[in-house]
Design a protein around this motif. Structure first.
Motif, PDB file in Angstrom:
ATOM      1  N   ILE A   1       9.215   5.693   5.913  1.00  0.00           N
ATOM      2  CA  ILE A   1       8.641   4.362   5.685  1.00  0.00           C
ATOM      3  C   ILE A   1       8.863   3.477   6.901  1.00  0.00           C
TER       4      ILE A   1
ATOM      5  N   SER B   1       4.161  -1.126   0.302  1.00  0.00           N
ATOM      6  CA  SER B   1       5.097  -0.116  -0.179  1.00  0.00           C
ATOM      7  C   SER B   1       4.379   0.948  -1.000  1.00  0.00           C
TER       8      SER B   1
ATOM      9  N   ASN C   1       4.283   4.789  -0.007  1.00  0.00           N
ATOM     10  CA  ASN C   1       4.743   5.794  -0.982  1.00  0.00           C
ATOM     11  C   ASN C   1       3.650   6.816  -1.260  1.00  0.00           C
TER      12      ASN C   1
END
Length: 136
Positions: free
Chosen positions: A79, A28, A32
């Protein structure tokens, strides 16, 4: 009770889940970083701003900041695309390659095993006939 807890923790599923959560958190942060350093500047080039947070409207004196929702939605899809392209697709290709290797490694049984299987199959068909048609 303590031994039950010990058995629960010792199961592979709990460890796999813990590893998955840790790897998900690490991934993640990578995604990001990709979104913040690459995707948002691309959006800024196309739209003029790096995100849609400033989009809002007022209705009966109440402010509705829908831009934050749009930004969150865009990040979610970015994502999801990154996970699909960089995790799911390579894993599918790897699984398919490993499966094809396993299929190629299938070896014919030795001749004596093949002969025994043939005898077994003939005995099965012989035993399935009515008694009057059984010729040994």
């Amino acid at each position: 009770m303590l031994s039950g807890f010990k058995n629960f923790i010792a199961r592979g599923n709990v460890v796999d889940l813990a590893v998955g959560v840790v790897m998900g958190a690490a991934f993640s942060s990578v995604v990001n970083g990709l979104v913040e350093s690459f995707i948002n500047p691309l959006i800024a080039v196309m739209v003029g701003e790096p995100n849609f947070d400033n989009i809002a409207f007022t209705f009966n004196g109440t402010l509705f900041p829908i831009g934050q929702f749009i930004t969150a939605t865009v990040k979610f899809f970015l994502i999801a695309i990154a996970v699909y392209l960089f995790v799911v697709t390579p894993m599918n290709k790897l699984t398919e390659a490993l499966k094809s290797e396993d299929e190629n490694k299938k070896v014919e049984p030795p001749e004596n095993i093949a002969l025994l299987r043939e005898i077994r199959d003939q005995l099965k068909t012989l035993n399935n006939r009515p008694p009057s048609q059984r010729n040994l």
